[in-house]
Design a protein around this motif. Structure first.
Motif, PDB file in Angstrom:
ATOM      1  N   THR A  98      -4.233   4.440   5.516  1.00  0.00           N
ATOM      2  CA  THR A  98      -3.158   3.513   5.880  1.00  0.00           C
ATOM      3  C   THR A  98      -3.725   2.298   6.609  1.00  0.00           C
ATOM      4  OG1 THR A  98      -1.585   5.315   6.095  1.00  0.00           O
ATOM      5  CG2 THR A  98      -1.007   3.275   7.175  1.00  0.00           C
ATOM      6  N   MET A  99      -4.663   2.544   7.489  1.00  0.00           N
ATOM      7  CA  MET A  99      -5.176   1.463   8.333  1.00  0.00           C
ATOM      8  C   MET A  99      -6.107   0.515   7.589  1.00  0.00           C
ATOM      9  SD  MET A  99      -3.403   2.064  10.873  1.00  0.00           S
ATOM     10  CE  MET A  99      -4.004   0.745  11.907  1.00  0.00           C
ATOM     11  N   ILE A 100      -6.926   1.015   6.689  1.00  0.00           N
ATOM     12  CA  ILE A 100      -7.894   0.146   6.007  1.00  0.00           C
ATOM     13  C   ILE A 100      -7.193  -0.998   5.258  1.00  0.00           C
ATOM     14  CG2 ILE A 100      -9.657   0.030   4.199  1.00  0.00           C
ATOM     15  CD1 ILE A 100     -10.616   2.788   5.124  1.00  0.00           C
ATOM     16  N   PRO A 101      -6.152  -0.745   4.471  1.00  0.00           N
ATOM     17  CA  PRO A 101      -5.531  -1.862   3.755  1.00  0.00           C
ATOM     18  C   PRO A 101      -4.694  -2.780   4.658  1.00  0.00           C
ATOM     19  CG  PRO A 101      -4.844   0.239   2.799  1.00  0.00           C
ATOM     20  CD  PRO A 101      -5.635   0.535   4.008  1.00  0.00           C
ATOM     21  N   MET A 102      -4.458  -2.366   5.897  1.00  0.00           N
ATOM     22  CA  MET A 102      -3.670  -3.218   6.792  1.00  0.00           C
ATOM     23  C   MET A 102      -4.401  -4.511   7.128  1.00  0.00           C
ATOM     24  SD  MET A 102      -0.810  -2.047   7.193  1.00  0.00           S
ATOM     25  CE  MET A 102       0.343  -0.894   7.806  1.00  0.00           C
ATOM     26  N   GLY A 103      -5.717  -4.452   7.259  1.00  0.00           N
ATOM     27  CA  GLY A 103      -6.499  -5.677   7.534  1.00  0.00           C
ATOM     28  C   GLY A 103      -6.300  -6.713   6.448  1.00  0.00           C
ATOM     29  N   SER A 118       2.117  -6.995  -0.304  1.00  0.00           N
ATOM     30  CA  SER A 118       2.855  -5.898  -0.928  1.00  0.00           C
ATOM     31  C   SER A 118       1.909  -4.887  -1.564  1.00  0.00           C
ATOM     32  CB  SER A 118       3.810  -6.471  -1.972  1.00  0.00           C
ATOM     33  OG  SER A 118       4.443  -5.447  -2.664  1.00  0.00           O
ATOM     34  N   ARG A 119       0.884  -5.359  -2.262  1.00  0.00           N
ATOM     35  CA  ARG A 119      -0.072  -4.467  -2.931  1.00  0.00           C
ATOM     36  C   ARG A 119      -0.812  -3.604  -1.907  1.00  0.00           C
ATOM     37  NH1 ARG A 119      -5.130  -3.686  -4.350  1.00  0.00           N
ATOM     38  NH2 ARG A 119      -6.008  -5.469  -3.290  1.00  0.00           N
ATOM     39  N   ASN A 120      -1.272  -4.226  -0.817  1.00  0.00           N
ATOM     40  CA  ASN A 120      -1.999  -3.477   0.205  1.00  0.00           C
ATOM     41  C   ASN A 120      -1.105  -2.468   0.926  1.00  0.00           C
ATOM     42  OD1 ASN A 120      -4.817  -4.342   0.265  1.00  0.00           O
ATOM     43  ND2 ASN A 120      -3.969  -6.367   0.653  1.00  0.00           N
ATOM     44  N   LEU A 121       0.121  -2.849   1.193  1.00  0.00           N
ATOM     45  CA  LEU A 121       1.038  -1.904   1.846  1.00  0.00           C
ATOM     46  C   LEU A 121       1.398  -0.749   0.918  1.00  0.00           C
ATOM     47  CD1 LEU A 121       3.405  -4.271   3.847  1.00  0.00           C
ATOM     48  CD2 LEU A 121       1.497  -2.898   4.698  1.00  0.00           C
ATOM     49  N   MET A 122       1.499  -1.025  -0.377  1.00  0.00           N
ATOM     50  CA  MET A 122       1.780   0.030  -1.358  1.00  0.00           C
ATOM     51  C   MET A 122       0.655   1.071  -1.352  1.00  0.00           C
ATOM     52  SD  MET A 122       2.384  -0.313  -5.453  1.00  0.00           S
ATOM     53  CE  MET A 122       0.694  -0.762  -5.751  1.00  0.00           C
ATOM     54  N   ALA A 127      -1.036   6.422  -0.013  1.00  0.00           N
ATOM     55  CA  ALA A 127      -2.118   7.322   0.405  1.00  0.00           C
ATOM     56  C   ALA A 127      -1.660   8.250   1.526  1.00  0.00           C
ATOM     57  CB  ALA A 127      -3.332   6.512   0.842  1.00  0.00           C
ATOM     58  N   VAL A 128      -0.944   7.716   2.510  1.00  0.00           N
ATOM     59  CA  VAL A 128      -0.524   8.564   3.618  1.00  0.00           C
ATOM     60  C   VAL A 128       0.507   9.589   3.153  1.00  0.00           C
ATOM     61  CG1 VAL A 128       1.365   7.188   4.603  1.00  0.00           C
ATOM     62  CG2 VAL A 128      -0.042   8.591   6.083  1.00  0.00           C
ATOM     63  N   ILE A 129       1.368   9.213   2.237  1.00  0.00           N
ATOM     64  CA  ILE A 129       2.364  10.153   1.725  1.00  0.00           C
ATOM     65  C   ILE A 129       1.683  11.302   0.993  1.00  0.00           C
ATOM     66  CG2 ILE A 129       4.195  10.432   0.006  1.00  0.00           C
ATOM     67  CD1 ILE A 129       5.140   7.581   0.886  1.00  0.00           C
ATOM     68  N   LEU A 130       0.723  10.992   0.117  1.00  0.00           N
ATOM     69  CA  LEU A 130       0.015  12.048  -0.624  1.00  0.00           C
ATOM     70  C   LEU A 130      -0.763  12.950   0.329  1.00  0.00           C
ATOM     71  CD1 LEU A 130      -1.279  10.165  -3.787  1.00  0.00           C
ATOM     72  CD2 LEU A 130       0.755  11.596  -3.535  1.00  0.00           C
TER      73      LEU A 130
END
Length: 186
Positions: A98-103, A118-122, A127-130
């Motif tokens: 979750t944190m890596i794509p936040m940057g 949007s792509r990075n948050l998706m 990933a966190v849900i799975l």
């Protein structure tokens, strides 16, 4: 470029290197959870039918009658080890994923690239849900299997006490697994 900016840039670049491995680990963990669930359901079915193969510690004891309670406890811990690790590591991997794509999402937001945000948050939320689903499944499986193994161990200890009493002239020892061992069932 100042030393602080150099370190920040290096840390950002280094964290981005972990995105693919973390996503792969989350994917592997997710599929492992369903594999473990399938094995668990098969064992539950065997237990309901009274199949002796579902009694893991009894089977280990039939293969090696010299095993003691401590040995059987070690076998039980070993059988649950991978599931326990998956249960604990899943949320951590989910957080990292979750944190890596936040940057990159925040950088894209500052540049006004909403599609990239949007792509990075998706990616982050998927990933966190799975990872959490995988952890929930493995937690449930390990909890029930721990109870099964504890019950088996208690049963084996009780039978051992009855066998010792019988050897000292007590009540006869009635081992319900003896007919299975005589038939060669393991």
């Amino acid at each position: 470029m100042s030393l602080s900016q150099l370190i920040e840039t290096a840390m950002y670049g280094l964290s981005q290197l972990f995105m693919l491995p973390v996503l792969l680990l989350v994917t592997v963990l997710f599929f492992y959870a369903f594999h473990a669930l399938g094995r668990f359901l098969m064992q539950a079915r065997q237990r309901r039918r009274g199949d002796p193969r579902a009694q893991e510690l009894h089977a280990a004891l039939r293969l090696d009658p010299s095993l003691g309670v401590t040995d059987l406890e070690a076998i039980a811990v070993h059988r649950l080890e991978t599931l326990r690790i998956a249960t604990r590591v899943g949320p951590m991997l989910g957080l990292v994923a979750t944190m890596i794509p936040m940057g990159p999402a925040l950088m894209a937001l500052s540049d006004g690239q909403l599609q990239e945000v949007s792509r990075n948050l998706m990616i982050a939320f998927s990933a966190v849900i799975l990872a959490l689903i995988a952890s929930a499944i493995t937690y449930w499986v390990v909890s029930v299997r721990r109870r099964w193994l504890a019950t088996e161990l208690a049963d084996i200890e009780k039978r051992g006490c009855r066998a010792a009493a019988h050897e000292q002239g007590g009540a006869p020892y009635d081992d319900p697994l003896a007919p299975l061992a005589a038939e060669g069932v393991q």
